[in-house]
Design a protein around this motif. Structure first.
Motif, short mmCIF file in Angstrom:
data_model
loop_
_atom_site.label_atom_id
_atom_site.label_comp_id
_atom_site.label_asym_id
_atom_site.label_seq_id
_atom_site.Cartn_x
_atom_site.Cartn_y
_atom_site.Cartn_z
N THR A 609 39.05 10.22 69.65
CA THR A 609 39.46 10.83 70.90
C THR A 609 39.76 12.29 70.58
OG1 THR A 609 40.26 8.89 71.92
CG2 THR A 609 41.69 10.87 72.53
N LEU A 610 40.16 12.29 69.35
CA LEU A 610 41.12 13.84 68.90
C LEU A 610 40.74 13.81 67.37
CD1 LEU A 610 44.06 14.32 70.63
CD2 LEU A 610 41.80 15.66 71.20
N PRO A 611 39.96 14.72 67.01
CA PRO A 611 39.73 14.74 65.34
C PRO A 611 41.01 15.12 64.31
CG PRO A 611 38.93 16.68 66.32
CD PRO A 611 39.59 16.04 67.42
N PHE A 612 40.70 14.85 63.13
CA PHE A 612 41.49 15.20 62.14
C PHE A 612 41.51 16.77 62.32
CE2 PHE A 612 41.82 16.98 57.94
CZ PHE A 612 42.89 16.20 57.30
N GLY A 613 42.93 17.52 61.88
CA GLY A 613 42.94 18.86 62.02
C GLY A 613 42.99 19.57 63.21
N HIS A 614 42.96 18.76 64.16
CA HIS A 614 42.93 19.32 65.71
C HIS A 614 44.23 19.82 65.97
CE1 HIS A 614 42.35 19.81 70.04
NE2 HIS A 614 43.50 19.04 70.21
N GLY A 615 44.43 20.90 66.86
CA GLY A 615 45.70 21.43 67.34
C GLY A 615 45.44 22.65 68.05
N LEU A 616 46.15 22.91 69.12
CA LEU A 616 46.04 24.09 70.04
C LEU A 616 47.27 25.17 69.87
CD1 LEU A 616 44.70 22.28 73.16
CD2 LEU A 616 43.21 23.30 71.13
N SER A 617 47.15 26.22 70.31
CA SER A 617 48.14 27.28 70.36
C SER A 617 48.25 27.94 71.70
CB SER A 617 47.80 28.30 69.20
OG SER A 617 48.55 29.52 69.30
N TYR A 618 49.30 28.72 71.96
CA TYR A 618 49.42 29.59 73.08
C TYR A 618 48.77 30.91 72.99
CZ TYR A 618 52.85 26.11 74.70
OH TYR A 618 53.65 24.96 74.92
#
Length: 746
Positions: A609-618
């Motif tokens: 569903t979501l990979p290792f290391g994923h993350g968003l920013s503004y």
């Protein structure tokens, strides 16, 4: 790199008297004590002290009692209130007791004292700390909880947790640092280094392959030894290199047929011989199973017992030595390792005592960790941060009106102000379930005074949907409680998935905030506008969640674990041991070997569903100028990161490496990472070095890491699956023996 904040924190601790400046000699003592000369090396002091000790005194520092009263058990009056364990000292020689406390999130309160617990600062969970991808911040957090341990009169802290997240249902995953050995070892090692900066003993635990709680006292982990060296054991090796932690806790489970605490390969061959570990091996509480086998296999100290007759060391060890079954030299080594660590870490030279705690300053440390550890998972249409145009906001579920969830079991840290939601089951071990009194709802109302923010508890999905339909934005808080001694479902319980679905149908601008102990299934992710993983966010965690949702904090967390699409994607869709009669031994065969987490998904071409290391920013970041070169024998990777957005933010560029001929367990491994903060429009060149073990295969038969000659690919990206840049180079053959100095080898 140590942060200025860390240095400031430690300076304040020393100035406040939290650490005594000189060794203390008991009043009335006239006999010379040459081992108290702090100018001598820990080894020289240990040799002098051992020569002055009787056999009984050596034995006495190798057996530890449970640290708190229980029904039918009264702890020694010298033990610290509500502590995990107590090892008597030797006053005649100036050896203090060992006062032991759990755990990685702070000073925990044990069992019978939970009616009147210690109230201490709670760091975010281990997974939340790992989500920062910021070793300097992990070290600062460790220094903070180490300071609170010292100020509570405790000189051994059972932190940090290193075990890899092999099994997403493991009830203790929240205590650990993710699924990748480089990330887990680096973050856990930094935390333990911070703990020990307070002149107390830190730890790496639970050694090893302690990857599920189901059957934890009887399960046998079966794994290829070379694969173990490239995965779980590599995480411990890196953690010990980063921290030089004074102790290692051997686990409850068996590994390849032998209990961890009497496993000669784990303790003697790998830890003490190959890694040259100079500290001592402490058992988990009650995890010792023998006298002769445990002592000869490398366990140095048994802990957590309540009756003298239950000890395997003490008189039983004395008898084994007298019979010639355990060498006298081994006893001296056991006691010497404990004493050397006490000297090396300052436990003897800087005796602990009760001292004031600056809770306000410590809360700021916890807030900073939470702020960098919260992961923005999804942000469709820039629904976050909450716009000034969102005048009507619905907050639903998760006891968001009262507080934020924390993890249970022996790791439970009790908050100042008490449990915000008392009475949630289970209320006894491994509970109680504790919510820290930091309400996201109240914080949102403070941050957005012009908005109308309604609340619904979420028990009735129809009522929640009605509130959502009348609002501009709906925020659903969901929880997953986890604790020692039990594994968890990776599906949200109590109808929470259905609650999200109902709210999302009523309002397309639905945001989900997760407070979980590990990865959970997200069947609703495509139908919500936003999702935020807050883990267990610690002291003031509700305020930090609100700051992220409203844009006061620009999120920079990255997932330290993959989020599976279903249990069918896991190496073992059914949890081993589940449903077996109690006390029935069973094996868990780790046939995936070193392919843990994202490596498993990559090797089997599975889409999580979501990979290792994923993350968003503004904000947004762009990469350029990727170069990979050999500097001597070290692989150095350089690149440029530019903030292409309109606000300051922190990025986590990730470097992955893999051989062109695909002879590894998976196509690629995380090879290096960094975390950098950039103002809008600013660019910075970053250079990282790849650990040579991450370019190699371990051969157990040779006791060495081997890097094959050939072509290798270096990828640069934002997660294990978002890798927009790559380059190639050829690497020569290279062999490094186990336990080589990998700092210089780079």
């Amino acid at each position: 790199m140590k942060s200025v904040a860390l240095a400031t924190l430690l300076a304040a601790l020393l100035a406040s008297g939290a650490a005594s400046a000189q060794p203390q000699q008991p009043t009335g003592t006239t006999a010379p004590r040459p081992w108290m000369n702090a100018k001598l090396s820990p080894e020289a002091r240990t040799k002098l002290l051992l020569a002055a000790m009787t056999q009984d005194e050596k034995l006495s520092i190798l057996s530890g009692w449970f640290g708190s009263d229980l029904p039918g058990y009264k702890v020694d009056p010298l033990a610290r209130y509500a502590s995990a364990g107590f090892v008597p000292g030797v006053p005649r020689l100036g050896i203090p007791p060992q006062w032991q406390t759990d755990a990685g999130a702070g000073v925990a309160t044990q069992n019978a004292f939970r009616a009147k617990p210690l109230e201490r600062t709670t760091l975010p969970s281990g997974l939340a700390i790992a989500s920062t991808w910021n070793p300097a911040l992990a070290e600062q957090g460790g220094a903070m909880i180490g300071a609170e341990a010292r100020a509570s009169g405790l000189n051994v802290m059972l932190a940090g947790g290193v075990d890899l997240v092999r099994e997403p249902r493991n009830g203790r995953n929240f205590e650990y640092a993710g699924e990748d050995p480089l990330l887990a070892g680096t973050i856990a090692g930094a935390g333990a280094r911070g703990v020990e900066s307070a002149h107390i003993i830190g730890q790496a635990k639970h050694y090893a392959m302690n990857d599920q709680e189901t059957g934890r006292n009887i399960v046998n982990a079966v794994i290829d030894r070379s694969a173990a060296r490239m995965s779980d054991l590599l995480a411990f090796e890196i953690a010990l290199e980063k921290s030089h932690a004074g102790s290692v806790m051997c686990a409850y489970n068996k590994v390849d047929g032998d209990f961890s605490c009497e496993n000669d390969w784990l303790l003697n061959t790998v830890l003490k011989h190959d890694w040259h570990f100079p500290g001592y091996v402490m058992s988990d509480w009650g995890a010792t199973h023998s006298t002769v086998k445990a002592a000869n296999a490398g366990e140095d100290q048994e802990t957590g017992y309540k009756r003298a007759e239950d000890f395997y060391f003490g008189p039983k060890l004395a008898a084994a030595i007298a019979a010639g079954d355990v060498p006298q030299a081994r006893l001296d080594d056991m006691a010497g390792r404990v004493l050397r660590t006490m000297f090396a870490k300052g436990v003897i030279d800087f005796p602990v005592g009760l001292a004031p705690i600056d809770f306000a300053a410590h809360a700021e440390v916890a807030r900073k960790v939470a702020g960098e550890g919260i992961v923005l998972l999804k942000n469709r249409g820039d629904v976050l941060p909450l716009s000034a145009h969102a005048r009507r906001i619905a907050v639903i579920g998760g006891h968001a009106d009262a507080g934020v969830l924390s993890g249970g079991g022996s790791a439970q840290v009790y908050p100042r102000g008490g449990n915000a939601v008392p009475g949630v089951e289970p209320t006894s071990w491994p509970g109680p379930v504790v919510y820290l009194p930091s309400s996201p709802l109240k914080a949102l109302r403070r941050n957005l005074p012009g908005a109308t923010i309604g609340f619904d508890g979420g028990q009735d999905p129809a009522a929640a949907a009605s509130l959502a339909a009348a609002s501009d934005v709906a925020i659903v808080f969901v929880t997953q409680w986890a604790a020692e001694s039990r594994d968890v479902s990776i599906s949200l319980l109590d109808g929470q998935d259905a609650l999200i679905e109902a709210v999302a149908r009523a309002n397309p601008n639905t945001i989900v905030v997760l407070e979980t102990g590990g990865p959970v299934l997200m069947p609703w992710l495509d139908r919500v506008a936003g999702a935020v993983e807050a883990w267990y966010p610690g002291t003031d965690g509700g305020d930090v969640i609100a700051d992220v949702l409203t844009g006061r904090i620009n999120p920079s967390g990255r997932l330290p674990v993959s989020i599976p699409r279903s249990v069918d994607q896991l190496p073992r869709p059914k949890l081993d041991g589940e449903g077996l009669p109690e006390h029935t031994p069973f094996d868990v065969v780790y046939s995936e070997g070193a392919a843990v987490g994202y490596r498993w998904y990559d090797a089997h071409k599975l889409e999580p569903t979501l990979p290792f290391g994923h993350g968003l920013s503004y904000t947004s970041f762009a990469y350029s100028n990727l170069r990979a070169v050999l500097a001597g024998q070290a692989l150095q990777v350089s690149f440029t990161v530019r903030n292409t957005g309109k606000r300051a933010g922190a990025d986590v560029p990730q470097v992955y490496v893999g051989p062109a001929d695909g002879h590894w367990e998976a196509p690629r491994r995380l090879g290096a990472f960094d975390k950098i903060t950039l103002a809008p429009g600013v660019a910075r060149t970053v250079t990282v070095t790849v650990d040579p073990r991450l370019l190699s295969i371990f051969d157990e038969s040779k006791g060495a890491w081997t890097q094959r000659a050939g072509a290798y690919t270096v990828w640069l990206g934002r997660s294990a699956r978002d890798l927009p840049m790559s380059t190639s180079l050829r690497l020569p053959e290279r062999t490094l023996t186990a336990g080589a100095d990998f700092t210089s080898a780079r």
